[in-house]
Design a protein around this motif. Structure first.
Motif, PDB file in Angstrom:
ATOM      1  N   LEU A   1      -8.942   0.400   3.380  1.00 12.50           N
ATOM      2  CA  LEU A   1      -9.259  -0.883   2.757  1.00 12.50           C
ATOM      3  C   LEU A   1     -10.216  -1.718   3.602  1.00 12.50           C
TER       4      LEU A   1
ATOM      5  N   VAL B   1       0.836  -1.211   0.000  1.00 18.32           N
ATOM      6  CA  VAL B   1       0.000   0.000   0.000  1.00 18.32           C
ATOM      7  C   VAL B   1       0.871   1.260   0.000  1.00 18.32           C
TER       8      VAL B   1
ATOM      9  N   GLU C   1     -10.473  -6.332   0.604  1.00 18.64           N
ATOM     10  CA  GLU C   1      -9.427  -5.647  -0.160  1.00 18.64           C
ATOM     11  C   GLU C   1      -8.037  -5.930   0.410  1.00 18.64           C
TER      12      GLU C   1
END
Length: 229
Positions: A67, A57, A71
């Protein structure tokens, strides 16, 4: 275990021992997340797993906080299954709620009093939501509620629903708020038109629109502060 060197602990236990010895400020984001997931894999320590998760990320905790569990799992970091994704999402949500609680005011005296609270609650959302805060004559907050949820680019709020709820909560004043997931806090023409539409409708019921606040990770924009009400 007092006095035992950290190097004598297993790799998965070292962040816990480091926290006990030095406190939370001494831990990196990866080490804090490693404590949450508890253990790594046969090949990697918990810290190695969380470092890989953060790398996925862009080493951005704000992005990770946005998220969902699904996800996080879709990032396909070995060692992060559904159970650990749930633990991570829950821990990050606690952080968001703590920030909102720290900024919560019972009485609104200015835009900042409510803006920081709303920003803490909404800034990580990926979809645009429209929130209304209902206040009494003394500007004490009686209720706040998400009125509508939209897509990434916008949401539509129905003035009739807002005013119906204002009457239900005996509100004399209301504050409108929505988030901009894009990050920009500049109001659109649609934002301006909707604000005036709600303001005019509320006037007939002796309800005052005190402000319309736009929030994002970048900060907030107050219609009242900018002289747009």
């Amino acid at each position: 275990m007092q006095g035992t060197s950290i190097k004598h602990w297993s790799e998965d236990d070292r962040p816990r021992e480091k926290m006990l010895l030095k406190g939370t400020d001494a831990l990196s984001n990866a080490e804090l997340l490693a404590i949450i997931i508890n253990n790594g894999t046969r090949e990697k320590s918990a810290v190695d797993v969380t470092k890989e998760l953060l790398a996925a990320v862009g080493n951005d905790l704000h992005r990770l906080g946005r998220l969902s569990v699904k996800e996080i799992v879709k990032l396909k970091v070995k060692g992060i299954g559904e159970a650990k994704a749930v633990a991570i999402a829950a821990a990050l949500e606690v952080g968001i709620r703590r920030e909102a609680a720290d900024n919560k005011k019972d009485v609104v005296l200015n835009s900042k009093d409510i803006a920081e609270f709303l920003r803490a609650k909404l800034k990580y959302m990926k979809r645009e939501v429209f929130v209304v805060v209902f206040l009494n004559r003394a500007n004490k907050i009686m209720h706040h509620e998400i009125i509508s949820e939209g897509g990434i680019t916008g949401t539509v709020a129905d003035p009739r629903i807002i005013l119906k709820k204002a009457l239900e909560h005996d509100a004399v004043n209301i504050i409108l708020c929505h988030n901009h997931p894009s990050g920009s806090i500049k109001p659109s023409r649609q934002d301006e038109e909707l604000t005036q539409k709600i303001k005019e409708a509320a006037r007939y019921l002796d309800i005052k629109v005190m402000d319309h606040i736009i929030v994002s990770e970048e900060g907030y924009y107050s219609f009242a502060d900018e002289g747009m009400l």
